[in-house]
Design a protein around this motif. Structure first.
Motif, PDB file in Angstrom:
ATOM      1  N   ILE A 293     -66.633  -9.186 -15.810  1.00 21.30           N
ATOM      2  CA  ILE A 293     -66.885  -9.405 -14.380  1.00 21.30           C
ATOM      3  C   ILE A 293     -68.174 -10.223 -14.208  1.00 21.30           C
ATOM      4  O   ILE A 293     -69.128 -10.031 -14.966  1.00 21.30           O
TER       5      ILE A 293
ATOM      6  N   HIS B  49     -70.357 -11.973 -10.580  1.00 17.80           N
ATOM      7  CA  HIS B  49     -70.274 -12.482  -9.196  1.00 17.80           C
ATOM      8  C   HIS B  49     -70.683 -13.948  -9.194  1.00 17.80           C
ATOM      9  O   HIS B  49     -71.674 -14.331  -9.824  1.00 17.80           O
TER      10      HIS B  49
ATOM     11  N   GLU C 184     -71.134 -10.322  -3.747  1.00 20.24           N
ATOM     12  CA  GLU C 184     -72.029  -9.331  -4.357  1.00 20.24           C
ATOM     13  C   GLU C 184     -73.309  -9.218  -3.535  1.00 20.24           C
ATOM     14  O   GLU C 184     -73.817  -8.131  -3.267  1.00 20.24           O
TER      15      GLU C 184
ATOM     16  N   SER D 123     -66.403  -6.812  -5.387  1.00 23.12           N
ATOM     17  CA  SER D 123     -65.950  -5.855  -6.402  1.00 23.12           C
ATOM     18  C   SER D 123     -65.420  -4.574  -5.751  1.00 23.12           C
ATOM     19  O   SER D 123     -64.483  -3.955  -6.258  1.00 23.12           O
TER      20      SER D 123
ATOM     21  N   ASN E 173     -69.929  -6.145 -16.746  1.00 19.61           N
ATOM     22  CA  ASN E 173     -70.384  -7.047 -15.689  1.00 19.61           C
ATOM     23  C   ASN E 173     -71.619  -7.803 -16.186  1.00 19.61           C
ATOM     24  O   ASN E 173     -72.555  -7.198 -16.700  1.00 19.61           O
TER      25      ASN E 173
ATOM     26  N   ASP F 260     -74.632 -10.130 -15.007  1.00 14.50           N
ATOM     27  CA  ASP F 260     -75.354 -10.604 -13.829  1.00 14.50           C
ATOM     28  C   ASP F 260     -76.779 -10.940 -14.259  1.00 14.50           C
ATOM     29  O   ASP F 260     -77.517 -10.059 -14.683  1.00 14.50           O
TER      30      ASP F 260
ATOM     31  N   ASP G  45     -71.994  -5.422  -9.740  1.00 15.35           N
ATOM     32  CA  ASP G  45     -70.552  -5.227  -9.575  1.00 15.35           C
ATOM     33  C   ASP G  45     -69.878  -4.255 -10.554  1.00 15.35           C
ATOM     34  O   ASP G  45     -68.701  -3.962 -10.409  1.00 15.35           O
ATOM     35  N   HIS G  46     -70.610  -3.766 -11.517  1.00 17.49           N
ATOM     36  CA  HIS G  46     -70.036  -2.726 -12.384  1.00 17.49           C
ATOM     37  C   HIS G  46     -69.834  -1.439 -11.575  1.00 17.49           C
ATOM     38  O   HIS G  46     -68.985  -0.629 -11.889  1.00 17.49           O
TER      39      HIS G  46
ATOM     40  N   PHE H 257     -73.176  -2.911 -17.146  1.00 17.24           N
ATOM     41  CA  PHE H 257     -73.774  -4.102 -16.525  1.00 17.24           C
ATOM     42  C   PHE H 257     -74.853  -4.605 -17.475  1.00 17.24           C
ATOM     43  O   PHE H 257     -75.780  -3.883 -17.815  1.00 17.24           O
TER      44      PHE H 257
END
Ligand SMILES: [Zn+2]
Length: 435
Positions: A251, A253, A305, A312, A331, A333, A380-381, A393
């Motif tokens: 994942i 964003h 996000e 998410s 995720n 990020d 988003d996790h 994440f």
């Protein structure tokens, strides 16, 4: 002779691996460059930056031959959002030089359009807290200036006053045209405020810039509140050769804070062009015939996000395959650094899986450090985790531009952990490929 040819072989090997790595980081770098370029308008909602980014990602997913659940890889949903697409000028009378947006002055994301000159009246923060303000004579006529620069938010009374002022201003409880909030440093700029449909303007300015209290404020501010703005997650997958119904999920964003007016772009290279480029790079790797995974891998480039994990959250409520089929979700990020290592959020909650990453790194020294952390609601996790998915994440530690500032660019970012992180993640997936 032998020695020399040995050196030559070693040198050749090193050279090949340098070229291979350079090649890999080239794709990563080029993808970040593209996503964080001005043409993507900061991947927010002004000038449809999110859609420009989504189209680019979907196109790349298509080129890589990823499978899809929807005809265009899009999972669309709508949000309400305020955007600034024209002039965004503010002056405090002639003696002040032009403000510098996001340096000494900012306009809160919910602000409605406003044009003209308005009177300014000061109100004490304490009086707001004690409900001592009576502005019935001033209703809707002018701006209210509130100095919050001395509210040290560490002590509890100050914090309460501060919160009351913020609430009063955000909800326009004093029925003003707008507010001037004077603070020591600029407050954060939550783009989530853009979800509010307001009928006032809030200008936040630093004490240092606004040394004297102005009598007038002049504004030329174009903004537009859009109801049901369509945005989208971009989702594709590689089908596992042996266990197609069991998924690893990557994942990232792709949205960021967007563009404010004509000139100010939040490029968001580290946050989160880096994570988006990283999962695209993983898609590129695992879609090659020689790297086909045994388990399926889903690639979810999610939107919204920055306005509260909305992309998410929408995904987990409308997953394109059962969430129970996810083995692990990771995720990414802010992975444009990493020379000081990485942190694995939720590592402490799922120690068995986390230790696989940690042991791989201890064995191969891909990264300087792999650290674990508790689970937190900061990317988003989290919506996956709260639905019972084993989700992590990962973020990098190292040098980049300022967080949520236009200096978050590719040039200001080290990319120091890229190769290590890429090797760590591909080796992690390979643990399952060799079983
Ligand atoms: Zn961010």
């Amino acid at each position: 002779m032998i020695k020399n040819s040995f050196i030559f072989i070693i040198f050749g090997f090193i050279l090949t691996s340098i070229i291979a790595n350079a090649q890999d980081s080239l794709y990563f770098r080029q993808t970040i460059a593209k996503l964080s370029s001005a043409e993507f308008c900061g991947r927010g909602y002004a000038y449809k930056g999110d859609s420009i980014a989504a189209a680019f990602i979907a196109d790349e997913f298509k080129n890589l031959g990823l499978h899809k659940w929807t005809p265009d890889y899009y999972q669309s949903f709508t949000i309400n959002m305020n955007v600034f697409e024209g002039d965004a000028l503010v002056y405090f009378g002639e003696k002040y030089s032009k403000v510098q947006l996001f340096e000494n002055t900012q306009i809160m994301a919910y602000s409605c359009p406003m044009h003209g000159s308005f009177t300014v009246k000061e109100v004490k923060a304490k009086d707001i807290f004690n409900n001592k303000v009576n502005l019935s004579d001033n209703k809707n006529k002018g701006f209210i200036l509130i100095d919050i620069s001395r509210l040290n938010t560490k002590d509890s009374i100050s914090k309460q006053i501060y919160n009351k002022v913020l609430e009063t201003v955000t909800k326009n409880l004093l029925h003003a045209k707008g507010y001037i909030l004077v603070s020591e440093k600029l407050l954060g700029w939550p783009v989530a405020y853009g979800r509010i449909k307001a009928e006032h303007v809030t200008v936040n300015v630093t004490k240092e810039y606004l040394k004297k209290k102005p009598k007038q404020i002049f504004l030329n501010l174009h903004s537009r509140h859009i109801e049901n703005y369509q945005t989208q997650n971009v989702c594709g997958y590689i089908k596992g050769t042996e266990y197609p119904d069991s998924f690893f999920v990557f994942i990232a964003h792709y949205d960021h804070l967007g563009q404010f007016g004509k000139d100010y772009i939040f490029y968001g290279a580290n946050d989160n062009a880096s994570g988006t480029a990283f999962i695209m790079d993983l898609a590129r790797h695992f879609s090659k015939a020689e790297n086909q995974p045994k388990y399926s891998i889903a690639f979810l480039a999610v939107s919204c996000e920055e306005i509260g994990l909305e992309g998410s959250k929408y995904y987990v409520s409308n997953s394109l395959f059962p969430l129970s089929q996810i083995k692990t979700a990771i995720n990414f990020d802010m992975v444009g650094t990493g020379e000081n290592g990485i942190t694995v959020v939720c590592g402490q909650v799922f120690p068995d899986e986390y230790n696989k990453l940690k042991s791989l790194n201890d064995e191969h020294h891909f990264l300087k450090e792999v650290k674990d952390r508790e689970c937190s609601n900061n990317s988003d996790h989290y919506p996956f985790y709260s639905k019972g998915v084993q989700a992590f994440f990962i973020y990098g530690m190292g040098k980049s531009g300022r967080y949520h500032h236009k200096s978050d660019t590719l040039e200001n970012m080290s990319l120091g952990g890229y190769t290590g992180l890429f090797q760590l993640i591909t080796n992690y997936i390979n643990l399952y490929n060799t079983k």
